[in-house]
Design an enzyme around this catalytic site. Structure first.
Site, PDB file in Angstrom:
ATOM      1  N   VAL A 100       0.854  -1.189   0.000  1.00 20.32           N
ATOM      2  CA  VAL A 100       0.000   0.000   0.000  1.00 20.32           C
ATOM      3  C   VAL A 100       0.891   1.241   0.000  1.00 20.32           C
ATOM      4  O   VAL A 100       2.122   1.155   0.067  1.00 20.32           O
ATOM      5  CB  VAL A 100      -1.003  -0.001   1.189  1.00 20.32           C
ATOM      6  CG1 VAL A 100      -1.801  -1.294   1.242  1.00 20.32           C
ATOM      7  CG2 VAL A 100      -0.323   0.265   2.513  1.00 20.32           C
ATOM      8  N   LYS A 107       0.444   1.820   6.703  1.00 20.51           N
ATOM      9  CA  LYS A 107       1.054   0.484   6.633  1.00 20.51           C
ATOM     10  C   LYS A 107       0.938  -0.234   7.978  1.00 20.51           C
ATOM     11  O   LYS A 107       0.616  -1.423   8.025  1.00 20.51           O
ATOM     12  CB  LYS A 107       2.530   0.589   6.220  1.00 20.51           C
ATOM     13  CG  LYS A 107       2.724   0.775   4.716  1.00 20.51           C
ATOM     14  CD  LYS A 107       4.176   0.582   4.343  1.00 20.51           C
ATOM     15  CE  LYS A 107       4.475   0.975   2.910  1.00 20.51           C
ATOM     16  NZ  LYS A 107       3.993   0.033   1.896  1.00 20.51           N
ATOM     17  N   SER A 129       9.432   1.024   0.644  1.00 18.25           N
ATOM     18  CA  SER A 129      10.666   1.526   0.032  1.00 18.25           C
ATOM     19  C   SER A 129      11.666   1.971   1.074  1.00 18.25           C
ATOM     20  O   SER A 129      12.871   1.955   0.821  1.00 18.25           O
ATOM     21  CB  SER A 129      10.366   2.732  -0.872  1.00 18.25           C
ATOM     22  OG  SER A 129       9.687   2.324  -2.019  1.00 18.25           O
ATOM     23  N   HIS A 150      12.028  -5.482  -1.109  1.00 16.58           N
ATOM     24  CA  HIS A 150      11.993  -4.315  -1.969  1.00 16.58           C
ATOM     25  C   HIS A 150      12.068  -4.815  -3.402  1.00 16.58           C
ATOM     26  O   HIS A 150      13.129  -4.851  -4.014  1.00 16.58           O
ATOM     27  CB  HIS A 150      13.143  -3.361  -1.627  1.00 16.58           C
ATOM     28  CG  HIS A 150      12.976  -2.005  -2.223  1.00 16.58           C
ATOM     29  ND1 HIS A 150      14.000  -1.121  -2.378  1.00 16.58           N
ATOM     30  CD2 HIS A 150      11.881  -1.369  -2.717  1.00 16.58           C
ATOM     31  CE1 HIS A 150      13.553  -0.017  -2.932  1.00 16.58           C
ATOM     32  NE2 HIS A 150      12.269  -0.139  -3.145  1.00 16.58           N
ATOM     33  N   ASN A 153      10.454  -2.300  -9.834  1.00 14.57           N
ATOM     34  CA  ASN A 153       9.428  -2.209 -10.877  1.00 14.57           C
ATOM     35  C   ASN A 153      10.077  -2.340 -12.264  1.00 14.57           C
ATOM     36  O   ASN A 153      10.999  -1.575 -12.549  1.00 14.57           O
ATOM     37  CB  ASN A 153       8.730  -0.851 -10.735  1.00 14.57           C
ATOM     38  CG  ASN A 153       7.572  -0.669 -11.685  1.00 14.57           C
ATOM     39  OD1 ASN A 153       7.001  -1.634 -12.152  1.00 14.57           O
ATOM     40  ND2 ASN A 153       7.232   0.570 -11.968  1.00 14.57           N
TER      41      ASN A 153
HETATM   42  N1  LIG Z   1       6.814   2.381  -7.413  1.00 17.19           N
HETATM   43  C1  LIG Z   1       7.961   1.726  -7.265  1.00 17.19           C
HETATM   44  O1  LIG Z   1       8.800   1.680  -8.181  1.00 17.19           O
HETATM   45  C2  LIG Z   1       8.257   1.006  -5.965  1.00 17.19           C
HETATM   46  C3  LIG Z   1       9.365   0.147  -5.920  1.00 17.19           C
HETATM   47  C4  LIG Z   1       9.607  -0.560  -4.731  1.00 17.19           C
HETATM   48  C5  LIG Z   1       8.777  -0.391  -3.623  1.00 17.19           C
HETATM   49  N2  LIG Z   1       7.706   0.467  -3.711  1.00 17.19           N
HETATM   50  C6  LIG Z   1       6.832   0.561  -2.522  1.00 17.19           C
HETATM   51  O2  LIG Z   1       5.676  -0.245  -2.769  1.00 17.19           O
HETATM   52  C7  LIG Z   1       4.543   0.315  -2.080  1.00 17.19           C
HETATM   53  C8  LIG Z   1       3.435   0.607  -3.094  1.00 17.19           C
HETATM   54  O3  LIG Z   1       3.928   1.566  -4.013  1.00 17.19           O
HETATM   55  P1  LIG Z   1       3.188   1.827  -5.406  1.00 17.19           P
HETATM   56  O4  LIG Z   1       4.171   2.533  -6.271  1.00 17.19           O
HETATM   57  O5  LIG Z   1       2.535   0.579  -5.873  1.00 17.19           O
HETATM   58  O6  LIG Z   1       2.053   2.855  -4.938  1.00 17.19           O
HETATM   59  P2  LIG Z   1       0.684   3.213  -5.664  1.00 17.19           P
HETATM   60  O7  LIG Z   1       0.316   4.560  -5.199  1.00 17.19           O
HETATM   61  O8  LIG Z   1       0.780   2.935  -7.126  1.00 17.19           O
HETATM   62  O9  LIG Z   1      -0.337   2.129  -5.045  1.00 17.19           O
HETATM   63  C9  LIG Z   1      -0.676   2.082  -3.697  1.00 17.19           C
HETATM   64  C10 LIG Z   1      -2.048   1.428  -3.595  1.00 17.19           C
HETATM   65  O10 LIG Z   1      -2.338   1.186  -2.207  1.00 17.19           O
HETATM   66  C11 LIG Z   1      -3.732   1.364  -2.055  1.00 17.19           C
HETATM   67  N3  LIG Z   1      -4.008   1.526  -0.627  1.00 17.19           N
HETATM   68  C12 LIG Z   1      -3.719   2.584   0.165  1.00 17.19           C
HETATM   69  N4  LIG Z   1      -4.108   2.330   1.435  1.00 17.19           N
HETATM   70  C13 LIG Z   1      -4.658   1.078   1.429  1.00 17.19           C
HETATM   71  C14 LIG Z   1      -5.231   0.245   2.419  1.00 17.19           C
HETATM   72  N5  LIG Z   1      -5.351   0.655   3.685  1.00 17.19           N
HETATM   73  N6  LIG Z   1      -5.677  -0.999   2.060  1.00 17.19           N
HETATM   74  C15 LIG Z   1      -5.581  -1.421   0.776  1.00 17.19           C
HETATM   75  N7  LIG Z   1      -5.036  -0.659  -0.214  1.00 17.19           N
HETATM   76  C16 LIG Z   1      -4.589   0.566   0.116  1.00 17.19           C
HETATM   77  C17 LIG Z   1      -4.059   2.580  -2.911  1.00 17.19           C
HETATM   78  O11 LIG Z   1      -5.434   2.662  -3.206  1.00 17.19           O
HETATM   79  C18 LIG Z   1      -3.195   2.300  -4.141  1.00 17.19           C
HETATM   80  O12 LIG Z   1      -3.915   1.572  -5.131  1.00 17.19           O
HETATM   81  C19 LIG Z   1       5.063   1.581  -1.383  1.00 17.19           C
HETATM   82  O13 LIG Z   1       5.412   1.273  -0.076  1.00 17.19           O
HETATM   83  C20 LIG Z   1       6.294   1.939  -2.214  1.00 17.19           C
HETATM   84  O14 LIG Z   1       7.192   2.727  -1.484  1.00 17.19           O
HETATM   85  C21 LIG Z   1       7.425   1.155  -4.845  1.00 17.19           C
END
Ligand SMILES: NC(=O)c1ccc[n+]([C@@H]2O[C@H](COP(=O)([O-])OP(=O)(O)OC[C@H]3O[C@@H](n4cnc5c(N)ncnc54)[C@H](O)[C@@H]3O)[C@@H](O)[C@H]2O)c1
Length: 314
Positions: A100, A107, A129, A150, A153
């Protein structure tokens, strides 16, 4: 669509919390290896779009040879809560991956809730992250079951996964995660807990600096990326990587790093904040430092590890 015996993920069911960029990418990786997935998000639109997006990622990854041949895809169920899906007949998950929004309070709540729902000993994996695993573990009744990953993408194309072992993470949890990553044909590198661990602690401030260079007028985003590619061997450049990560997620992660390290280099720079404020979030919104034409475009062209991957739009 169910997994058959002999497929790498047969017999596993993964609950993925969050159907955004990473949750849907991790779900595609799992489904493509025959793992059944229960995908949860509060946002109904995200859930409605997820099956098509995940199906497209699986097809693309298979065309690129990134998924095993002859594996029946795992079943995909979507819902607004894991409890609802389990009440409706979904088997309990053999592991949970939380992906999320990068918000420590959100979280902590999601992880505590899922911990009270699943059987003791079920690995609960946070794909944060930057938030330290020990900080999140404080919210859980069973901190030994919590561990960090981690995934980068797109998860289907990037084989290496950083694994973060918290102070309280149990050996059984680490072993179970390694087995899961093995079934998903990922290589794990285990590191100790810290804000941003290894990859975000190094990558995110570097991207922030690259944005500062653009904001100062020293060079365009394209020139920064071309110089980082041509002179320093970075496969795509930091600003294309920023667009792939998502500028909103980048800002959230930088705040987490700034708050926990005191490193002023991690304070998100004004240009990043302005882009997020304007809704220019990178590939996922169709515009960031570059224009993409449509949201979620070209996710299979470049990975957040900076490597270039050939492929069509995801
Ligand atoms: N984007 C990247 O390249 C990347 C890489 C590694 C790690 N991350 C980590 O992965 C996690 C997700 O990142 P992302 O890029 O997919 O974000 P994102 O914004 O694309 O998606 C997050 C999703 O979580 C949902 N959400 C929020 N609160 C929620 C809850 N209580 N219950 C269920 N769903 C909920 C939102 O509706 C959204 O669809 C983050 O912690 C981010 O730091 C991201």
């Amino acid at each position: 669509m169910t997994a058959e015996n002999g497929t790498p993920g047969a017999g596993r069911r993964l609950a993925v919390l969050g159907a955004g960029v990473m949750g849907s990418g991790i779900a595609a990786l799992a489904v493509g290896h025959g793992v059944a997935v229960s995908l949860i998000d509060l946002d109904r639109r995200r859930l409605d779009e997820a099956p098509a997006r995940i199906g497209q990622q699986v097809r693309m990854a298979r065309l690129m040879g990134a998924l095993p041949d002859g594996t029946d895809p795992g079943a995909l169920a979507t819902g607004r809560s894991l409890a609802d899906l389990m009440t409706a007949g979904d088997a309990p998950p053999t592991a949970v991956i939380e992906a999320v929004t990068e918000d420590p309070d959100a979280k902590a709540k999601v992880l505590a809730d899922v911990c009270s729902l699943v059987a003791p000993g079920t690995p609960i994996i946070s794909n944060t992250s930057a938030i330290p695993i020990d900080e999140l573990a404080a919210a859980l009744a069973r901190p030994a079951d919590l561990i960090g990953t981690h995934f980068m993408n797109p998860p289907c194309l990037i084989r290496t996964v950083e694994v973060i072992r918290g102070t309280h993470t149990g050996q059984a949890t680490l072993d179970a995660l390694r087995a899961l990553l093995g079934a998903l044909r990922r290589e794990s590198i285990v590191v100790n807990d810290a804000p941003g661990f290894v990859t975000s602690r190094l990558l995110h401030p570097m991207i922030n600096d690259a944005v500062r260079v653009v904001a100062a007028g020293t060079a365009s985003a394209e020139s920064v990326d071309l110089l980082m590619q041509g002179c320093l061997g970075h496969p795509t450049g930091p600003l294309r990587t920023a667009d792939l990560i998502g500028l909103d997620n980048l800002v959230d992660s930088l705040w987490v790093l700034h708050g926990r390290t005191g490193d002023e280099g991690c304070r998100p720079c004004d240009l990043l904040l302005e882009l997020v404020e304007a809704g220019h979030l990178g590939r996922k919104s169709g515009r960031g430092f570059y224009e993409y034409g449509h949201a979620y475009g070209h996710a299979y062209e470049y990975g957040s590890d900076g490597h270039e991957y050939e492929g069509e739009h995801a």
